[in-house]
Structure formats: C-alpha cells, structure tokens
Design an enzyme around this catalytic site. Structure first.
Site, PDB file in Angstrom:
ATOM      1  N   PRO A 256     -35.068  37.388  49.271  1.00  0.00           N
ATOM      2  CA  PRO A 256     -36.280  37.850  49.860  1.00  0.00           C
ATOM      3  C   PRO A 256     -36.390  39.103  50.782  1.00  0.00           C
ATOM      4  O   PRO A 256     -37.242  39.677  51.051  1.00  0.00           O
ATOM      5  CB  PRO A 256     -36.821  36.570  50.653  1.00  0.00           C
ATOM      6  CG  PRO A 256     -35.821  35.728  50.551  1.00  0.00           C
ATOM      7  CD  PRO A 256     -34.585  36.346  49.769  1.00  0.00           C
TER       8      PRO A 256
ATOM      9  N   GLU B 130     -29.608  28.737  52.196  1.00  0.00           N
ATOM     10  CA  GLU B 130     -30.137  29.643  53.291  1.00  0.00           C
ATOM     11  C   GLU B 130     -29.759  31.261  52.902  1.00  0.00           C
ATOM     12  O   GLU B 130     -30.391  32.126  53.520  1.00  0.00           O
ATOM     13  CB  GLU B 130     -29.558  29.639  54.658  1.00  0.00           C
ATOM     14  CG  GLU B 130     -30.314  28.257  55.377  1.00  0.00           C
ATOM     15  CD  GLU B 130     -32.000  28.300  54.869  1.00  0.00           C
ATOM     16  OE1 GLU B 130     -32.783  29.021  55.582  1.00  0.00           O
ATOM     17  OE2 GLU B 130     -32.344  27.060  54.289  1.00  0.00           O
TER      18      GLU B 130
ATOM     19  N   ARG C  66     -39.604  42.095  27.917  1.00  0.00           N
ATOM     20  CA  ARG C  66     -40.765  42.664  26.918  1.00  0.00           C
ATOM     21  C   ARG C  66     -40.994  44.076  26.790  1.00  0.00           C
ATOM     22  O   ARG C  66     -41.623  44.472  25.906  1.00  0.00           O
ATOM     23  CB  ARG C  66     -41.918  41.722  27.398  1.00  0.00           C
ATOM     24  CG  ARG C  66     -42.115  42.472  29.117  1.00  0.00           C
ATOM     25  CD  ARG C  66     -43.372  41.346  29.584  1.00  0.00           C
ATOM     26  NE  ARG C  66     -44.532  41.281  29.006  1.00  0.00           N
ATOM     27  CZ  ARG C  66     -45.271  42.207  28.720  1.00  0.00           C
ATOM     28  NH1 ARG C  66     -45.270  43.166  29.748  1.00  0.00           N
ATOM     29  NH2 ARG C  66     -46.563  41.899  28.275  1.00  0.00           N
TER      30      ARG C  66
ATOM     31  N   ASP D 200     -48.079  50.192  27.668  1.00  0.00           N
ATOM     32  CA  ASP D 200     -47.909  51.715  27.963  1.00  0.00           C
ATOM     33  C   ASP D 200     -49.281  52.201  28.666  1.00  0.00           C
ATOM     34  O   ASP D 200     -48.932  52.978  29.692  1.00  0.00           O
ATOM     35  CB  ASP D 200     -47.922  52.678  26.603  1.00  0.00           C
ATOM     36  CG  ASP D 200     -46.628  52.546  25.899  1.00  0.00           C
ATOM     37  OD1 ASP D 200     -45.571  51.686  26.480  1.00  0.00           O
ATOM     38  OD2 ASP D 200     -46.366  52.928  24.778  1.00  0.00           O
TER      39      ASP D 200
HETATM   40  N1  ADE Z   1     -34.618  34.124  46.644  1.00  0.00           N
HETATM   41  C1  ADE Z   1     -35.582  33.523  47.321  1.00  0.00           C
HETATM   42  N2  ADE Z   1     -36.909  34.202  47.562  1.00  0.00           N
HETATM   43  C2  ADE Z   1     -36.566  35.277  46.711  1.00  0.00           C
HETATM   44  C3  ADE Z   1     -37.564  36.103  46.731  1.00  0.00           C
HETATM   45  N3  ADE Z   1     -39.181  36.403  47.196  1.00  0.00           N
HETATM   46  N4  ADE Z   1     -37.290  37.194  45.912  1.00  0.00           N
HETATM   47  C4  ADE Z   1     -35.830  37.287  45.381  1.00  0.00           C
HETATM   48  N5  ADE Z   1     -34.959  36.267  45.630  1.00  0.00           N
HETATM   49  C5  ADE Z   1     -35.461  35.314  46.330  1.00  0.00           C
END
Ligand code: ADE
Length: 226
Positions: A89, A116, A153, A168
């Site tokens: 994240p 975590e 894709r 496109d």
């Molecule tokens: N792992 C946990 N949350 C995530 C996210 N929002 N983006 C990428 N990997 C993650």
C-alpha cells in the site's frame, strides 16, 4: 510470449481468476505465461517459517527477508531481465499507463506480501514498489491479480479487434467510458436515451463523447476533492 511470475505464499489464489474469461483465453492461446513461485520453498529454517515479530515491538508479523529474497533470486534466475514489482500500500499508484509500460518489458515479477508487510531490507532486491489504491488488503495477491489482469487484456491478440478499438480510444486520452445501454428499450420505467435509437451515427458519436467528457470531469473531481 508475455512472461509473468508471481511470488506468493498462496499460489492457489490465482487458480480461479486465471481459469476464467480473458486471462484463460490468453494463456490457452500461448500469449501469456503465468508461473507462481512459492515463497515458503525458500525458507531457511527447519520449520520453514516465513514470518516473525517486528524488532522494536508492536502488533503483527513481518515477512522474513531470507525466503522473500530467495524467491526473488529464483525469479531472476528463470528470467534474468524480469522487472520485479513489490505490491504494497505504500508503493506508487498503479495506473493504465503503468500497465502499458509493463507489457513492453521482457518479463514481470509480482511479489505478494502477507501479514504486516516485508522486512525493509528486501527493497534493494526489487525494482519498484506499487500500490493498487489507498486501502489495505490482507495480502498482495488481489493487488497482483488486478495488475496481471489489466496487463493481459492489453496484450496483442487477446481481445478481438472491436473490443481493443474501444480500449484504445479511452486509454490514450485517460477519458472514462460513456454510458452503455442494451435491450430492453424500457427497463423499470427507465428509457434508453432517444439519440441512441435515432440511427444518426454522427449525433450518437457526439453524444457519447460529451457523456464521456462530462463523466471524466465529474468523477475525477469527486476523487480529488477529498
Ligand atoms: N497489499 C496490501 N494492500 C495493498 C495495496 N493497496 N496495494 C498493493 N499491495 C497491497
């Protein structure tokens, strides 16, 4: 052929999405090859442990560096030019442009974490840290699947020519899609806009363009104002 490797503790997570619809078609047509590497196979202790407590205390467990780095090195051994992306994240935001950039690379490796997060010392072994949005998932696997699907894709030959022409037209400008309608003409009292039934193709195109621009403006404003 497009070669993606996924480093994960849960390879089975990917079985179902890769066995459906467009990813399935791409794999069967030998346009994409997706291989999972089990991170636990690179554990170095006799219990094959992959997680441990954080130094300094605090809740949750971290992925140990040895198995993660072992799995990354195995991916680089299989594909020396692979681009290693760690899903987290706290990474930079994933976008359509990134998907377009990744499919031009010789190969891509998606590293999925659990618990975590990762021990910070593994970052020297990855090329990029990537997030799929400002929310926390219970692991990198759903994030990796989003990235993988959006790349697959885009590979030449995966979508039919009609589908890829639509793609496109809005990938290039970053403009959202226009609203679509199919039968019936009236659904629960809601009518299909008259213009779409008019048979006037120039008018229809103009209407679609206007709708797409209006949506792009309105929806982008909504997300950037918070
Ligand atoms: N792992 C946990 N949350 C995530 C996210 N929002 N983006 C990428 N990997 C993650």
């Amino acid at each position: 052929m497009f070669y993606a490797q996924i480093l994960t503790l849960f390879p089975e997570f990917f079985d179902s999405p890769l066995a459906c619809s467009i990813p399935k078609r791409a794999i069967e047509a030998n346009i994409a090859n997706v291989e999972c590497i089990q991170i636990r196979d690179f554990a170095t202790d006799k219990h094959r442990s992959v997680d441990d407590n954080p130094y300094g205390g605090g809740p949750g467990m971290l992925m140990k560096p040895e198995p993660v780095v072992g799995a990354i090195r195995e991916a680089r051994r299989r594909d020396p030019n692979t681009h290693v992306v760690m899903l987290t994240p706290s990474g930079t935001a994933f976008t359509q442009d990134k998907a377009l950039e990744y499919i031009k690379k010789p190969g891509i490796t998606l590293l999925c974490g659990r618990y975590e997060g990762f021990d910070e010392r593994i970052v020297d072994d990855v090329d990029e840290e990537l997030s799929v949005g400002d929310y926390v998932l219970s692991g990198g696997e759903p994030a990796a699947m989003c990235v993988l699907d959006s790349m697959i894709r885009l590979l030449p030959g995966v979508l039919g020519s009609a589908e890829s022409a639509v793609l496109d037209s809005f990938t290039e400008a970053g403009i959202l899609d226009w609203p679509h309608y199919t039968r019936p003409e009236v659904f629960e009292g809601k009518r299909v806009p008259d213009v779409l039934l008019s048979g006037n193709h120039a008018k229809i195109e103009l209407w679609r363009r206007e709708q797409a621009l209006e949506r792009s403006l309105y929806r982008k404003k909504k997300t950037s104002s918070d």
